[in-house]
Design an enzyme around this catalytic site. Structure first.
Site, mmCIF file in Angstrom:
data_model
loop_
_atom_site.group_PDB
_atom_site.id
_atom_site.type_symbol
_atom_site.label_atom_id
_atom_site.label_comp_id
_atom_site.label_asym_id
_atom_site.label_seq_id
_atom_site.Cartn_x
_atom_site.Cartn_y
_atom_site.Cartn_z
ATOM 1 N N LYS A 1 48.567 55.132 -36.506
ATOM 2 C CA LYS A 1 49.325 55.381 -37.722
ATOM 3 C C LYS A 1 50.197 54.251 -38.231
ATOM 4 O O LYS A 1 50.988 53.670 -37.526
ATOM 5 C CB LYS A 1 50.175 56.661 -37.562
ATOM 6 C CG LYS A 1 51.540 56.415 -36.960
ATOM 7 C CD LYS A 1 52.385 57.636 -36.916
ATOM 8 C CE LYS A 1 53.597 57.374 -36.079
ATOM 9 N NZ LYS A 1 54.407 56.255 -36.534
ATOM 10 N N LYS B 1 52.831 45.341 -40.767
ATOM 11 C CA LYS B 1 52.510 46.273 -39.681
ATOM 12 C C LYS B 1 51.367 47.183 -40.103
ATOM 13 O O LYS B 1 51.367 47.717 -41.208
ATOM 14 C CB LYS B 1 53.742 47.110 -39.335
ATOM 15 C CG LYS B 1 53.506 48.097 -38.203
ATOM 16 C CD LYS B 1 54.745 48.953 -37.982
ATOM 17 C CE LYS B 1 54.486 50.024 -36.932
ATOM 18 N NZ LYS B 1 55.627 50.944 -36.776
ATOM 19 N N HIS C 1 48.109 50.048 -38.482
ATOM 20 C CA HIS C 1 47.335 50.697 -37.437
ATOM 21 C C HIS C 1 45.892 50.902 -37.905
ATOM 22 O O HIS C 1 45.129 51.629 -37.285
ATOM 23 C CB HIS C 1 47.957 52.033 -37.043
ATOM 24 C CG HIS C 1 49.305 51.880 -36.427
ATOM 25 N ND1 HIS C 1 49.492 51.389 -35.168
ATOM 26 C CD2 HIS C 1 50.545 52.136 -36.912
ATOM 27 C CE1 HIS C 1 50.800 51.348 -34.888
ATOM 28 N NE2 HIS C 1 51.430 51.796 -35.938
ATOM 29 N N SER D 1 50.940 60.947 -26.277
ATOM 30 C CA SER D 1 51.940 60.607 -27.285
ATOM 31 C C SER D 1 51.466 60.994 -28.680
ATOM 32 O O SER D 1 52.233 61.513 -29.502
ATOM 33 C CB SER D 1 52.237 59.108 -27.222
ATOM 34 O OG SER D 1 53.218 58.747 -28.158
ATOM 35 N N TYR E 1 51.016 47.104 -23.774
ATOM 36 C CA TYR E 1 52.293 47.819 -23.750
ATOM 37 C C TYR E 1 52.885 47.852 -22.343
ATOM 38 O O TYR E 1 54.081 47.658 -22.152
ATOM 39 C CB TYR E 1 52.078 49.239 -24.273
ATOM 40 C CG TYR E 1 53.317 50.113 -24.262
ATOM 41 C CD1 TYR E 1 54.246 50.044 -25.294
ATOM 42 C CD2 TYR E 1 53.553 51.003 -23.216
ATOM 43 C CE1 TYR E 1 55.377 50.839 -25.295
ATOM 44 C CE2 TYR E 1 54.683 51.801 -23.204
ATOM 45 C CZ TYR E 1 55.589 51.718 -24.245
ATOM 46 O OH TYR E 1 56.718 52.505 -24.234
ATOM 47 N N THR F 1 65.405 45.528 -28.232
ATOM 48 C CA THR F 1 64.060 46.061 -28.457
ATOM 49 C C THR F 1 63.607 46.949 -27.299
ATOM 50 O O THR F 1 62.446 47.369 -27.271
ATOM 51 C CB THR F 1 63.033 44.924 -28.653
ATOM 52 O OG1 THR F 1 63.071 44.044 -27.521
ATOM 53 C CG2 THR F 1 63.321 44.155 -29.928
ATOM 54 N N PHE G 1 63.120 50.359 -25.233
ATOM 55 C CA PHE G 1 62.843 51.709 -25.707
ATOM 56 C C PHE G 1 64.135 52.525 -25.810
ATOM 57 O O PHE G 1 64.345 53.263 -26.773
ATOM 58 C CB PHE G 1 61.859 52.408 -24.764
ATOM 59 C CG PHE G 1 61.458 53.779 -25.235
ATOM 60 C CD1 PHE G 1 60.424 53.938 -26.135
ATOM 61 C CD2 PHE G 1 62.127 54.915 -24.785
ATOM 62 C CE1 PHE G 1 60.054 55.200 -26.583
ATOM 63 C CE2 PHE G 1 61.768 56.171 -25.228
ATOM 64 C CZ PHE G 1 60.725 56.316 -26.128
ATOM 65 N N MET H 1 66.095 51.416 -28.930
ATOM 66 C CA MET H 1 65.412 51.783 -30.166
ATOM 67 C C MET H 1 65.409 53.288 -30.382
ATOM 68 O O MET H 1 65.431 53.766 -31.517
ATOM 69 C CB MET H 1 63.989 51.236 -30.148
ATOM 70 C CG MET H 1 63.931 49.715 -30.199
ATOM 71 S SD MET H 1 62.251 49.057 -30.105
ATOM 72 C CE MET H 1 61.594 49.554 -31.695
ATOM 73 N N PHE I 1 60.494 61.352 -32.373
ATOM 74 C CA PHE I 1 59.499 60.346 -32.723
ATOM 75 C C PHE I 1 59.292 59.385 -31.556
ATOM 76 O O PHE I 1 58.174 59.043 -31.199
ATOM 77 C CB PHE I 1 59.953 59.572 -33.965
ATOM 78 C CG PHE I 1 59.051 58.430 -34.318
ATOM 79 C CD1 PHE I 1 57.832 58.648 -34.934
ATOM 80 C CD2 PHE I 1 59.428 57.117 -34.033
ATOM 81 C CE1 PHE I 1 56.988 57.593 -35.260
ATOM 82 C CE2 PHE I 1 58.594 56.059 -34.359
ATOM 83 C CZ PHE I 1 57.376 56.294 -34.973
ATOM 84 N N MET I 2 60.395 58.926 -30.979
ATOM 85 C CA MET I 2 60.330 58.096 -29.775
ATOM 86 C C MET I 2 60.612 59.028 -28.606
ATOM 87 O O MET I 2 61.758 59.362 -28.322
ATOM 88 C CB MET I 2 61.325 56.947 -29.853
ATOM 89 C CG MET I 2 61.075 56.027 -31.043
ATOM 90 S SD MET I 2 62.066 54.532 -31.000
ATOM 91 C CE MET I 2 61.317 53.670 -29.609
ATOM 92 N N ARG I 3 59.554 59.448 -27.931
ATOM 93 C CA ARG I 3 59.659 60.549 -26.983
ATOM 94 C C ARG I 3 60.094 60.082 -25.593
ATOM 95 O O ARG I 3 61.208 60.351 -25.158
ATOM 96 C CB ARG I 3 58.317 61.289 -26.923
ATOM 97 C CG ARG I 3 58.377 62.686 -26.360
ATOM 98 C CD ARG I 3 57.008 63.357 -26.481
ATOM 99 N NE ARG I 3 55.974 62.613 -25.784
ATOM 100 C CZ ARG I 3 55.623 62.823 -24.521
ATOM 101 N NH1 ARG I 3 56.226 63.773 -23.817
ATOM 102 N NH2 ARG I 3 54.680 62.112 -23.950
#
Length: 266
Positions: free
Chosen positions: A48, A64, A66, A96, A151, A185, A187, A190, A213-215
């Site tokens: 996304k 950016k 996806h 995710s 990642y 930066t 996790f 952020m 959103f950031m789980r």
């Protein structure tokens, strides 16, 4: 009692065989005329996102996306715009992405985890196949300036990976500035930052009560969701689709996801 439907959820629309959220698909037409600048840097990951509000952005610009290669503006490839590609292991991506489908109501209803996992494996989720995405961007790196990162490597040693990016774009920074970048930066940082955690998006569109959103951002978090049977089924499918590729990914830090292929330093 009548059930209240999520009015924001959109149907998928296929473009060149790739499923997309309908509104994203409709935005692809104008995107094809996008004209890059020589010092643009494209950040690409699965899944996304898009390229937007760039006309007024001063150079050098960070773009950016996806999008899979088939949907990317050809001008970005013709002009050899530098690309930083970040790949993540498929099992964590699937988990995710399921939670994101649940909370981001522009997507179709994801159904059960089990049914979503089958769709993910078949590439029938928005932005298409994870396998195709990671493979085609890796193949592009043979002929195009692509820095291919993982990642899990970024989680393990973020400073090392940031230094790779700086070398790739021909920049240098004092060590204390690099340390500052590493800190902000992370996790954890952020996740607290409204500029990156999407908490400013209306609740009807992104429901953070369902999932943030950031789980979790962990390597190996898939183990909390996959059943043993699902994991074995996924591994067999993964081995088949990744056979012959030089790519491999850590299913958790220090553990390479099985498959008949060798890990190559990226």
């Amino acid at each position: 009692m009548e059930l209240v439907r999520d009015t924001y959820r959109q149907p998928e629309e296929y473009v060149k065989g790739i499923p997309l959220v309908k509104s994203f698909a409709e935005a692809l037409g104008p995107l094809q005329s996008f004209q890059p600048q020589p010092d643009d840097l494209l950040i690409s990951t699965y899944p996304k996102s898009g390229l937007e509000t760039l006309k007024e952005t001063p150079a050098p610009r960070l773009l950016k996306t996806h999008l899979p290669l088939a949907l990317l503006p050809q001008s970005l490839l013709d002009r050899k715009i530098k690309v930083v590609y970040v790949a993540r292991n498929a099992k964590d991506v699937a988990v995710s992405y399921y939670h994101f489908y649940c909370m981001a109501k522009v997507h179709p209803d994801p159904g059960t985890w089990d049914s979503f996992l089958e769709k993910f494996m078949a590439g029938k989720v928005c932005y298409g196949s994870w396998y195709q995405h990671v493979q085609e961007w890796w193949e592009l790196s043979r002929t195009h300036p692509v820095l291919y990162l993982c990642y899990e490597d970024m989680k393990e040693n973020p400073k090392r990976e940031i230094q790779k990016i700086m070398e790739f774009v021909g920049r240098s920074l004092p060590e204390e500035i690099v340390d500052h970048i590493v800190q902000h930066t992370s996790f954890e940082e952020m996740k607290k930052n409204p500029m990156t955690n999407y908490t400013t998006v209306p609740h009807d569109i992104m429901d953070h009560d369902i999932s943030p959103f950031m789980r979790r951002g962990m390597a190996g978090d898939w183990k909390t969701t996959f059943t043993v049977a699902q994991s074995e089924h996924f591994d067999a499918d993964y081995a088949e689709k990744m056979t012959g590729w030089e790519l491999s990914f850590c299913s958790q830090l220090g553990v390479v996801l099985s498959g008949n292929h060798s890990r190559r330093s990226v």
